[in-house]
Design an enzyme around this catalytic site. Structure first.
Site, PDB file in Angstrom:
ATOM      1  N   GLY A 189       0.810  -1.212   0.000  1.00  0.00           N
ATOM      2  CA  GLY A 189       0.000   0.000   0.000  1.00  0.00           C
ATOM      3  C   GLY A 189       0.840   1.256   0.000  1.00  0.00           C
ATOM      4  O   GLY A 189       2.030   1.239   0.336  1.00  0.00           O
ATOM      5  N   ALA A 217      -9.266  -0.904   5.424  1.00  0.00           N
ATOM      6  CA  ALA A 217      -8.029  -0.491   6.073  1.00  0.00           C
ATOM      7  C   ALA A 217      -7.822  -1.296   7.351  1.00  0.00           C
ATOM      8  O   ALA A 217      -8.776  -1.554   8.084  1.00  0.00           O
ATOM      9  CB  ALA A 217      -8.098   0.988   6.419  1.00  0.00           C
ATOM     10  N   ILE A 218      -6.590  -1.727   7.602  1.00  0.00           N
ATOM     11  CA  ILE A 218      -6.273  -2.296   8.913  1.00  0.00           C
ATOM     12  C   ILE A 218      -5.529  -1.228   9.710  1.00  0.00           C
ATOM     13  O   ILE A 218      -5.951  -0.829  10.773  1.00  0.00           O
ATOM     14  CB  ILE A 218      -5.437  -3.583   8.784  1.00  0.00           C
ATOM     15  CG1 ILE A 218      -6.194  -4.608   7.932  1.00  0.00           C
ATOM     16  CG2 ILE A 218      -5.152  -4.163  10.169  1.00  0.00           C
ATOM     17  CD1 ILE A 218      -5.429  -5.887   7.688  1.00  0.00           C
ATOM     18  N   THR A 219      -4.433  -0.739   9.146  1.00  0.00           N
ATOM     19  CA  THR A 219      -3.698   0.318   9.852  1.00  0.00           C
ATOM     20  C   THR A 219      -3.604   1.592   9.011  1.00  0.00           C
ATOM     21  O   THR A 219      -3.054   2.577   9.467  1.00  0.00           O
ATOM     22  CB  THR A 219      -2.263  -0.145  10.181  1.00  0.00           C
ATOM     23  OG1 THR A 219      -1.618  -0.518   8.960  1.00  0.00           O
ATOM     24  CG2 THR A 219      -2.271  -1.323  11.124  1.00  0.00           C
ATOM     25  N   SER A 220      -4.131   1.587   7.801  1.00  0.00           N
ATOM     26  CA  SER A 220      -4.002   2.741   6.908  1.00  0.00           C
ATOM     27  C   SER A 220      -5.246   3.623   6.977  1.00  0.00           C
ATOM     28  O   SER A 220      -6.244   3.244   7.575  1.00  0.00           O
ATOM     29  CB  SER A 220      -3.790   2.245   5.479  1.00  0.00           C
ATOM     30  OG  SER A 220      -4.986   1.680   4.981  1.00  0.00           O
ATOM     31  N   THR A 224      -9.161  -0.130  -0.198  1.00  0.00           N
ATOM     32  CA  THR A 224      -9.953   0.034  -1.424  1.00  0.00           C
ATOM     33  C   THR A 224     -11.443  -0.135  -1.138  1.00  0.00           C
ATOM     34  O   THR A 224     -12.281   0.594  -1.681  1.00  0.00           O
ATOM     35  CB  THR A 224      -9.484  -0.967  -2.495  1.00  0.00           C
ATOM     36  OG1 THR A 224      -8.154  -0.609  -2.891  1.00  0.00           O
ATOM     37  CG2 THR A 224     -10.381  -0.937  -3.719  1.00  0.00           C
ATOM     38  N   ASP A 277       7.516  -9.853   8.291  1.00  0.00           N
ATOM     39  CA  ASP A 277       6.875 -10.746   7.333  1.00  0.00           C
ATOM     40  C   ASP A 277       7.897 -11.199   6.329  1.00  0.00           C
ATOM     41  O   ASP A 277       8.387 -10.462   5.505  1.00  0.00           O
ATOM     42  CB  ASP A 277       5.608 -10.195   6.684  1.00  0.00           C
ATOM     43  CG  ASP A 277       5.789  -8.817   6.094  1.00  0.00           C
ATOM     44  OD1 ASP A 277       6.893  -8.292   6.159  1.00  0.00           O
ATOM     45  OD2 ASP A 277       4.810  -8.298   5.553  1.00  0.00           O
ATOM     46  N   SER A 285       0.411 -14.926   1.765  1.00  0.00           N
ATOM     47  CA  SER A 285      -0.667 -14.027   2.146  1.00  0.00           C
ATOM     48  C   SER A 285      -1.349 -13.442   0.910  1.00  0.00           C
ATOM     49  O   SER A 285      -2.569 -13.514   0.743  1.00  0.00           O
ATOM     50  CB  SER A 285      -0.085 -12.909   3.020  1.00  0.00           C
ATOM     51  OG  SER A 285      -0.982 -11.835   3.142  1.00  0.00           O
ATOM     52  N   LYS A 309       6.517  -0.016   2.015  1.00  0.00           N
ATOM     53  CA  LYS A 309       6.770  -1.306   2.659  1.00  0.00           C
ATOM     54  C   LYS A 309       8.055  -1.924   2.125  1.00  0.00           C
ATOM     55  O   LYS A 309       8.876  -2.425   2.879  1.00  0.00           O
ATOM     56  CB  LYS A 309       5.595  -2.252   2.406  1.00  0.00           C
ATOM     57  CG  LYS A 309       5.766  -3.606   3.080  1.00  0.00           C
ATOM     58  CD  LYS A 309       4.624  -4.535   2.691  1.00  0.00           C
ATOM     59  CE  LYS A 309       4.692  -5.838   3.461  1.00  0.00           C
ATOM     60  NZ  LYS A 309       4.235  -5.683   4.842  1.00  0.00           N
TER      61      LYS A 309
END
Lengths: 509, 509
Positions: A189, A217-220, A224, A277, A285, A309
């Site tokens: 991302g 979003a998880i942390t952003s 989308t 990761d 993933s 990232k």
């Protein structure tokens, strides 16, 4: 994957500890927590200590959970308090009868320990582990050990393939009638990098099948699915997704309703907490989601930059090789596109602000951000080529320019439940340049943080609007970006952070 | 070890989110949890998700905690609920003002990640990690990654020494005037193996200095501190311990009041949950406590057996070499005694029942369990020899036989606050042999479980009393062991488990 070990469950069928369920309304994400009084009969008799793993039964449903003990009057002696995740998975209503006992031994943990000590995983072992992970039998401690072991004892290609297969296997899968099913994905991302709705519209307008399932979003500040939701409904079930794709060739929906690779959702949270990761886990993933979604060809957008990232071109190449090799094993054709990850894309960061950029590009507006348009065209070009349509980026640009992509996008939105207009924020404030010069750096992570403090992604209209890019020449006092918020409090908070962090944008003479 | 990263704490000194503390009375062991409403101003503004790591301030005190979010009316919008560990560490009272923000980056996590990827630890890096661990800056996920990394990338001797030094360094230490300070420790434990009070009494009776700090049970039916507490107070502070040792030469007290190697208490819980403890970590765990306690000579009892912690002689030897080498570096003389770990020791399992065995041995009672006496004499003999007293086990036996050990033990108990009589259980029931034959196996783990189900160690008088040993010839219907409980419920529960698990004792023709 588990067996009763005679370690507490085996009381000759007697069920001597019935308790009452109570919903505490505690959100622990996926983790199942239960709460019981420390001095209750069951804790005393079972010898449970705080933090014990326990098995909770409600009728035929059974889950493993982590027990915390209450020393106050928060609960009665015969009550078990539940976190939301545990409550949902046992389909409870207040006052239901539940029993709590020692859980069976999780056999796959010994396989996980074997990996720690250097044994390789095979298909069966990863299948066993993923089955237990998805069943909620791994506590966070176990998940962290698994993730760490996969980084310390890097997965080789066979193991990565086995992990991918296992992750696909424990979830649902989708299949499509067409021979070629296209997909695209951005790894890691980048704020504002919302090319997906544009790429899907172009590809579908060219007759390709591109059933895109996206994440929130998880942390952003926006996923989308969050951005798309400001333009159309995204929470469609399998049948609804199928109908949209049958009719329009493409969709942009939230993937959460179809449980594609649910193990990924569990592991990714721990990987982020550890900032670990490995290449193998990243490949599994990304690809498990694509394979489960029934894709045959995928374009992977890989932004590279110091605050992205993937930080170096070399790291990107290693990752790319791994992704392509694993994808090949599953008959999935993957194409990697290295893109500029040095700064955000477009103007908006936050669901509605990004949607506005997307719409501007689709509508060929003069004000459309050129970088977002160019990236979308480049990626769509790769998708078209993979899909067997000649002309690549040139063709994509044409379909965008002549309005076919925009018309297709509108039809997709209608098919998903009706097009919407993204909301507009109530509160705005500009952040100005403290001195003149040229913009030499933009910190992706901290600019995203400003957008989150302003309320994104929960407040759809919140976020930030960038007025400059790398290389822009600015005068003292010129607005650099505008903060959008839904509430005055969030605006203040975001402003305070922005004021205290003027170096989010580096301006040099 | 941490630094403010400009990631949320830095708002130019403004303190815009004051909340009120509320004690929820939730026991999470050492973990600091806080609870806030998901829709509260702070969660929204900070963009906190459930499970986020947060920094909580109360006046000058500050801790890191894990945040869980409440979606019910359990809390008001301006309240922060606290787990007991968090409450204690911030020294809160209900209604106190607290602030919650993003925590500073934990710098040592990058060192931990380096280890995952194969870099070695040095003194400074382990010092940094242990400092953060003891300060509560590592969540369980981080602790699990550390423990896993130390198993996957086995610590070498230098790293083990560095870990031991770091663990000692972040806790308190004790010093003693005498040149030789003796100690003993049993690795892994064995039900009923309560030699410590006897060994201390013999050694102190011979004039040695042996200030023994012991632990309470974590997962077993009794720790030495639990057993000793049925005979004398054990919760002594530093000064009280010093006075006892000055007067009597020895003590048997709970170590928890003096914070010797507190990192060990945190790590050991995660190691147990993972069932991972590498040789390096085990050595650091055991030896850091001894070094912090000021010991110069230690006898390590290492039971070996199929259901003991160390299962083979070979594993025991590897472990022993490691322990001796690390101890040497610190000038600590360690002597390893391999002992029989195939079955429990003595008759009693549980605090008071074990105390009864200890007293029987000290009092030279005819009914005293011979195995406990013999083991205590052997270990005391090693302690005497290490302490420079000739005669070893022979001398130890003499001191025990002539009553000097018993008189010394009584004086130690008096010095610790007064001798007590161990309590006697209210409820008892015998478990009988289902058929005749010879006892060929006793499962240490499951027999311990029966004792715990009966209420040990919380109920001091609860536990089990074994009537047979390996090799005992039994008739059908003969009592094998007696379950002792304080409450009828626990007795029933323990009986049900025992009935369903007749193979805890294997009886063959």
């Amino acid at each position: 994957m588990t067996q009763h070990s005679g370690n507490g469950n085996d009381f000759g069928g007697r069920n001597i500890h019935v308790m009452r369920a109570r919903r505490l309304g505690i959100d622990t994400q996926h983790e199942a927590f239960i709460f019981m009084r420390k001095d209750c009969h069951v804790c005393r008799a079972e010898g449970f200590a705080a933090h014990a793993r326990v098995e909770v039964r409600h009728g035929a449903d059974v889950i493993d959970a982590t027990l915390y003990q209450v020393t106050s009057d928060l609960l009665h002696h015969n009550e078990v308090g539940f976190s939301e995740a545990a409550w949902r998975r046992l389909a409870l209503t207040d006052g239901d009868e539940v029993t709590v006992s020692h859980p069976p031994i999780v056999e796959s943990l010994s396989i996980m320990r074997g990996k720690v000590y250097g044994r390789r995983f095979d298909d069966a072992s990863l299948q066993a582990i993923m089955t237990d992970v998805v069943a909620g039998r791994y506590s966070d401690i176990h998940l962290a050990a698994f993730v760490t072991a996969c980084s310390a004892r890097e997965l080789d290609l066979d193991e990565t393939v086995a992990l991918t297969r296992a992750m696909v296997g424990v979830g649902e899968t989708m299949t499509w009638p067409s021979a070629k099913v296209l997909d695209k994905h951005c790894i890691g991302g980048l704020p504002g990098n919302r090319t997906t709705p544009i790429v899907v519209a172009i590809a579908a307008a060219c007759g390709l099948t591109i059933p895109k399932t996206s994440s929130r979003a998880i942390t952003s500040p926006a996923g989308t699915a969050d951005t798309m939701e400001t333009m159309a409904p995204v929470m469609l079930d399998r049948d609804a997704i199928r109908r949209v794709v049958e009719r329009e060739g493409g969709c942009v929906v939230w993937g959460g309703a179809v449980r594609l690779s649910p193990a990924d959702d569990i592991l990714i949270r721990v990987e982020r907490a550890l900032d670990l990761d490995s290449g193998g886990q990243l490949a599994a993933s990304v690809l498990s989601k694509k394979i489960a979604a029934g894709s045959s060809h995928v374009v992977l957008d890989l932004p590279v930059g110091p605050t992205a990232k993937v930080r170096t071109r070399m790291a990107a190449k290693v990752l790319a090789r791994n992704l392509i090799a694993v994808a090949e094993t599953f008959g999935l054709v993957a194409r990697i596109v290295y893109t500029d990850g040095t700064q955000p894309v477009g103007r908006g960061i936050g669901p509605a602000l990004e949607a506005r950029d997307v719409l501007a590009v689709l509508q060929n507006s003069a004000a459309a951000p050129a970088d977002l348009r160019d990236r979308a065209i480049a990626l769509a070009g790769e998708v078209l080529e993979l899909g067997g349509i000649a002309g690549g980026a040139g063709r994509a640009a044409e379909v965008l320019r002549d309005g076919r992509a925009w018309r297709k996008f509108q039809r997709i939105c209608e098919a998903q439940g009706g097009m919407r207009t993204p909301p507009v924020s109530q509160h705005r404030r500009d952040i100005h340049a403290r001195h003149g010069g040229t913009v030499r750096g933009i910190d992706n992570r901290r600019i995203a943080r400003v957008a989150k403090l302003a309320g994104a992604p929960e407040d759809k209209a919140a976020g930030i609007e960038l007025h400059v890019r790398l290389g822009t020449r600015v005068e003292r006092g010129q607005p650099l970006y505008t903060i959008h918020a839904e509430a005055a409090g969030e605006l203040d908070y975001s402003l305070a952070y922005a004021a205290a962090n003027p170096d989010i944008l580096v301006i040099e003479d």
